[in-house]
Scaffold this motif. Structure first.
Motif, PDB file in Angstrom:
ATOM      1  N   PRO A   1      60.215  27.325  45.837  1.00  0.00           N
ATOM      2  CA  PRO A   1      61.211  26.520  45.119  1.00  0.00           C
ATOM      3  C   PRO A   1      60.626  25.478  44.161  1.00  0.00           C
ATOM      4  O   PRO A   1      61.351  24.964  43.310  1.00  0.00           O
ATOM      5  N   ASP A   2      59.353  25.200  44.254  1.00  0.00           N
ATOM      6  CA  ASP A   2      58.755  24.205  43.358  1.00  0.00           C
ATOM      7  C   ASP A   2      58.211  24.819  42.073  1.00  0.00           C
ATOM      8  O   ASP A   2      57.717  24.103  41.208  1.00  0.00           O
ATOM      9  N   TRP A   3      58.289  26.130  41.936  1.00  0.00           N
ATOM     10  CA  TRP A   3      57.796  26.807  40.748  1.00  0.00           C
ATOM     11  C   TRP A   3      58.935  27.045  39.774  1.00  0.00           C
ATOM     12  O   TRP A   3      60.093  27.188  40.159  1.00  0.00           O
ATOM     13  N   ILE A   4      58.589  27.127  38.514  1.00  0.00           N
ATOM     14  CA  ILE A   4      59.520  27.599  37.488  1.00  0.00           C
ATOM     15  C   ILE A   4      59.211  29.078  37.281  1.00  0.00           C
ATOM     16  O   ILE A   4      58.055  29.450  37.085  1.00  0.00           O
ATOM     17  N   HIS A   5      60.231  29.916  37.356  1.00  0.00           N
ATOM     18  CA  HIS A   5      60.065  31.364  37.250  1.00  0.00           C
ATOM     19  C   HIS A   5      60.666  31.833  35.930  1.00  0.00           C
ATOM     20  O   HIS A   5      61.695  31.338  35.496  1.00  0.00           O
ATOM     21  N   LEU A   6      60.031  32.810  35.308  1.00  0.00           N
ATOM     22  CA  LEU A   6      60.479  33.343  34.025  1.00  0.00           C
ATOM     23  C   LEU A   6      60.594  34.853  34.148  1.00  0.00           C
ATOM     24  O   LEU A   6      59.637  35.519  34.534  1.00  0.00           O
ATOM     25  N   LEU A   7      61.769  35.367  33.862  1.00  0.00           N
ATOM     26  CA  LEU A   7      61.976  36.815  33.868  1.00  0.00           C
ATOM     27  C   LEU A   7      61.777  37.308  32.449  1.00  0.00           C
ATOM     28  O   LEU A   7      62.453  36.858  31.523  1.00  0.00           O
ATOM     29  N   GLY A   8      60.826  38.199  32.265  1.00  0.00           N
ATOM     30  CA  GLY A   8      60.519  38.710  30.936  1.00  0.00           C
ATOM     31  C   GLY A   8      60.724  40.203  30.869  1.00  0.00           C
ATOM     32  O   GLY A   8      60.781  40.891  31.890  1.00  0.00           O
ATOM     33  N   ALA A   9      60.846  40.710  29.677  1.00  0.00           N
ATOM     34  CA  ALA A   9      60.991  42.149  29.448  1.00  0.00           C
ATOM     35  C   ALA A   9      59.736  42.662  28.775  1.00  0.00           C
ATOM     36  O   ALA A   9      59.182  42.008  27.887  1.00  0.00           O
ATOM     37  N   GLU A  10      59.302  43.829  29.197  1.00  0.00           N
ATOM     38  CA  GLU A  10      58.141  44.430  28.565  1.00  0.00           C
ATOM     39  C   GLU A  10      58.539  44.913  27.176  1.00  0.00           C
ATOM     40  O   GLU A  10      59.536  45.635  27.028  1.00  0.00           O
ATOM     41  N   PRO A  11      57.810  44.522  26.144  1.00  0.00           N
ATOM     42  CA  PRO A  11      58.200  44.916  24.786  1.00  0.00           C
ATOM     43  C   PRO A  11      57.969  46.404  24.538  1.00  0.00           C
ATOM     44  O   PRO A  11      57.080  47.011  25.124  1.00  0.00           O
ATOM     45  N   ASP A  12      58.791  46.962  23.659  1.00  0.00           N
ATOM     46  CA  ASP A  12      58.577  48.357  23.270  1.00  0.00           C
ATOM     47  C   ASP A  12      57.995  48.449  21.858  1.00  0.00           C
ATOM     48  O   ASP A  12      57.692  49.534  21.379  1.00  0.00           O
ATOM     49  N   ALA A  13      57.849  47.288  21.202  1.00  0.00           N
ATOM     50  CA  ALA A  13      57.245  47.225  19.871  1.00  0.00           C
ATOM     51  C   ALA A  13      56.821  45.780  19.604  1.00  0.00           C
ATOM     52  O   ALA A  13      57.374  44.857  20.193  1.00  0.00           O
ATOM     53  N   PRO A  14      55.852  45.574  18.715  1.00  0.00           N
ATOM     54  CA  PRO A  14      55.466  44.206  18.385  1.00  0.00           C
ATOM     55  C   PRO A  14      56.584  43.480  17.636  1.00  0.00           C
ATOM     56  O   PRO A  14      57.301  44.081  16.850  1.00  0.00           O
ATOM     57  N   GLU A  15      56.752  42.210  17.919  1.00  0.00           N
ATOM     58  CA  GLU A  15      57.736  41.381  17.219  1.00  0.00           C
ATOM     59  C   GLU A  15      57.174  39.970  17.143  1.00  0.00           C
ATOM     60  O   GLU A  15      57.366  39.163  18.047  1.00  0.00           O
ATOM     61  N   THR A  16      56.446  39.689  16.090  1.00  0.00           N
ATOM     62  CA  THR A  16      55.772  38.395  15.966  1.00  0.00           C
ATOM     63  C   THR A  16      56.737  37.238  15.773  1.00  0.00           C
ATOM     64  O   THR A  16      56.388  36.095  16.018  1.00  0.00           O
ATOM     65  N   GLY A  17      57.969  37.510  15.363  1.00  0.00           N
ATOM     66  CA  GLY A  17      58.948  36.446  15.170  1.00  0.00           C
ATOM     67  C   GLY A  17      59.426  35.816  16.460  1.00  0.00           C
ATOM     68  O   GLY A  17      59.965  34.713  16.463  1.00  0.00           O
ATOM     69  N   TYR A  18      59.247  36.509  17.583  1.00  0.00           N
ATOM     70  CA  TYR A  18      59.711  35.989  18.863  1.00  0.00           C
ATOM     71  C   TYR A  18      58.594  35.503  19.760  1.00  0.00           C
ATOM     72  O   TYR A  18      58.832  34.841  20.748  1.00  0.00           O
ATOM     73  N   GLY A  19      57.373  35.855  19.495  1.00  0.00           N
ATOM     74  CA  GLY A  19      56.285  35.462  20.369  1.00  0.00           C
ATOM     75  C   GLY A  19      56.229  36.362  21.591  1.00  0.00           C
ATOM     76  O   GLY A  19      56.935  37.361  21.687  1.00  0.00           O
ATOM     77  N   TRP A  20      55.356  36.001  22.555  1.00  0.00           N
ATOM     78  CA  TRP A  20      55.200  36.817  23.745  1.00  0.00           C
ATOM     79  C   TRP A  20      54.632  35.967  24.854  1.00  0.00           C
ATOM     80  O   TRP A  20      54.185  34.844  24.657  1.00  0.00           O
ATOM     81  N   ILE A  21      54.619  36.551  26.054  1.00  0.00           N
ATOM     82  CA  ILE A  21      54.081  35.907  27.249  1.00  0.00           C
ATOM     83  C   ILE A  21      52.783  36.622  27.597  1.00  0.00           C
ATOM     84  O   ILE A  21      52.742  37.845  27.679  1.00  0.00           O
ATOM     85  N   ASP A  22      51.716  35.874  27.809  1.00  0.00           N
ATOM     86  CA  ASP A  22      50.443  36.436  28.217  1.00  0.00           C
ATOM     87  C   ASP A  22      50.345  36.292  29.737  1.00  0.00           C
ATOM     88  O   ASP A  22      50.133  35.191  30.248  1.00  0.00           O
ATOM     89  N   PRO A  23      50.544  37.402  30.507  1.00  0.00           N
ATOM     90  CA  PRO A  23      50.562  37.287  31.971  1.00  0.00           C
ATOM     91  C   PRO A  23      49.167  37.149  32.557  1.00  0.00           C
ATOM     92  O   PRO A  23      48.195  37.713  32.044  1.00  0.00           O
ATOM     93  N   GLY A  24      49.091  36.403  33.657  1.00  0.00           N
ATOM     94  CA  GLY A  24      47.826  36.200  34.364  1.00  0.00           C
ATOM     95  C   GLY A  24      47.816  36.903  35.708  1.00  0.00           C
ATOM     96  O   GLY A  24      48.439  37.954  35.877  1.00  0.00           O
ATOM     97  N   ASP A  25      47.137  36.293  36.680  1.00  0.00           N
ATOM     98  CA  ASP A  25      46.977  36.880  38.010  1.00  0.00           C
ATOM     99  C   ASP A  25      48.313  36.980  38.743  1.00  0.00           C
ATOM    100  O   ASP A  25      49.200  36.142  38.578  1.00  0.00           O
TER     101      ASP A  25
END
Length: 191
Positions: free
Chosen positions: A151-175
């Motif tokens: 409960p102390d974390w902030i969680h983000l639900l993301g969608a895997e992109p099907d094409a590049p879209e530089t106008g929206y940015g992206w999430i770089d996932p870690g461990d």
């Protein structure tokens, strides 16, 4: 509603409906001539983007635990959108004017915390198109189970992109930090 999540009474939703929708302004103005922001526009099907979002969130969170944040200038559109259904939810929080996403999230989350200090809160933009509402709701419900464990974390639900879209940015996932039924929960390295 997805069993086990909303029945616990801890999951609330915040629907962001206060933005001006400038990127889609030319398209919305061709469809609607009344100056409405995109979240109040019908772009696909017969429901506005806001109505689609509210219907989607109702799959996991009951309307009485849904808080919509809007701005004073949008109130006529909101009233026309929900009309008589306001008696059973959602709760409406009206900002004097748009102060950006952070204020749009913090104001309703603060209100929810006063109502339910143990609440888990999911935040939904009202201007996104989701192709499969049930699959999306299942991901939200799965993430809520994981969020209850952390409960102390902030969680983000993301969608895997099907094409590049530089106008929206992206999430770089870690461990990977934990497992959810639909996939691993990962640390965010960067945005």
């Amino acid at each position: 509603m997805t069993p086990g999540i909303s029945s616990s009474g801890r999951l609330w939703s915040v629907v962001l409906a206060g933005g001006e929708g400038l990127r889609l302004r030319p398209l919305v103005e061709r469809i609607h001539t009344d100056g409405r922001p995109k979240q109040y526009a019908v772009l696909v099907g017969s429901r506005s983007l806001l109505r689609q979002t509210l219907d989607r969130t109702a799959l996991t969170v009951p309307p009485e635990r849904t808080v919509v944040v809007t701005t004073k200038s949008h109130k006529p559109f909101f009233d026309a959108e929900l009309g008589a259904s306001r008696a059973r939810g959602p709760v409406l929080v009206v900002q004097p004017r748009d102060r950006g996403t952070a204020a749009g999230v913090l104001l309703p989350v603060h209100w929810i915390a006063r109502q339910d200090p143990r609440a888990l809160v999911a935040v939904f933009p009202s201007d996104h198109f989701i192709g499969d509402d049930w699959a999306f709701a299942k991901h939200v419900a799965d993430l809520a189970v994981v969020a209850a464990r952390h409960p102390d974390w902030i969680h983000l639900l993301g969608a895997e992109p099907d094409a590049p879209e530089t106008g929206y940015g992206w999430i770089d996932p870690g461990d990977e930090l934990d497992r959810a039924p639909a996939g691993g929960l990962r640390r965010v390295l960067s945005f």
